[in-house]
Design a protein around this motif. Structure first.
Motif: not given
Length: 217
Positions: A71, A77, A79, A127, A155, A157
């Motif tokens: 990732l 990533s 995020t 993410n 993604v 999470n």
């Protein structure tokens, strides 16, 4: 190699708008998570455990180099850390976010802008962390960002405690599910995660649905 995010197919087919509307309907008597608070979060009412209302709350966003190697890659990533949490584990490593709700209320266009800014920074993916209680906000912002050129995989999470009905809305929206599985014992999940007795049963079902949607790497 190039990769086409799943949500772009929904966008091109014209089906994304229906997903957005379906997600937003769940805010009227909120049942986005297995707590089933049933409050109208479109107004000022807030969920009993997640303590969130009409706006998404974000603590921070940026390239994250602490995720799993596939990732984070070489550029991180992308995020987005959402505030508050519907599970509220006593051992949470992000206590300020999940329990205290440290963060800023955002409009949907602000959330979309974050995604586009992350893409401009060169990250490998978007993410979204602890997004369950903000599922409609995220889907709406993703739709907006995709219209403006977002082309990164998404993604999701999550703690894994996701309702089947909400996951079905995310089918074709999420590219990668990054899910924890914390407990097999309902008594333990209730003790350490704010009376979440249903965690083992619901999370097992959720993991099966996630696998059905995206498979395994």
């Amino acid at each position: 190699r190039s990769y086409t995010p799943a949500y772009l197919d929904l966008l091109r087919s014209g089906a994304f708008a229906a997903r957005v509307e379906e997600a937003l309907e769940h805010l009227a008597q909120c049942d986005l998570c297995p707590r089933y608070c049933r409050v109208d979060r479109r107004e000022s009412a807030k969920g009993a455990l997640c303590r969130t209302g009409a706006q998404a709350v974000v603590h921070s966003f940026g390239p994250h180099h602490g995720e799993e190697d596939p990732l984070r890659g070489t550029r991180g990533s992308g995020t987005i850390f959402f505030s508050f949490c519907n599970l509220r584990c006593v051992f949470c490593q992000n206590w300020d976010l999940s329990h205290r709700g440290a963060g800023t209320d955002l409009e949907i266009h602000d959330l979309a802008r974050m995604m586009l800014e992350l893409q401009d920074l060169g990250v490998h993916n978007i993410n979204v962390v602890t997004t369950t209680h903000f599922s409609p906000h995220l889907v709406l912002a993703l739709d907006m960002a995709a219209e403006q050129g977002l082309r990164l995989p998404l993604v999701w999470n999550t703690c894994g405690w996701e309702r089947q009905e909400i996951l079905e809305i995310l089918d074709g929206v999420v590219d990668i599910y990054l899910a924890d599985f914390k407990y097999m014992d309902p008594e333990m999940s209730a003790t350490y995660s704010s009376e979440a007795y249903t965690y083992p049963e619901i999370t097992q079902q959720a993991l099966i649905e996630m696998n059905k949607q995206v498979g395994t790497a």
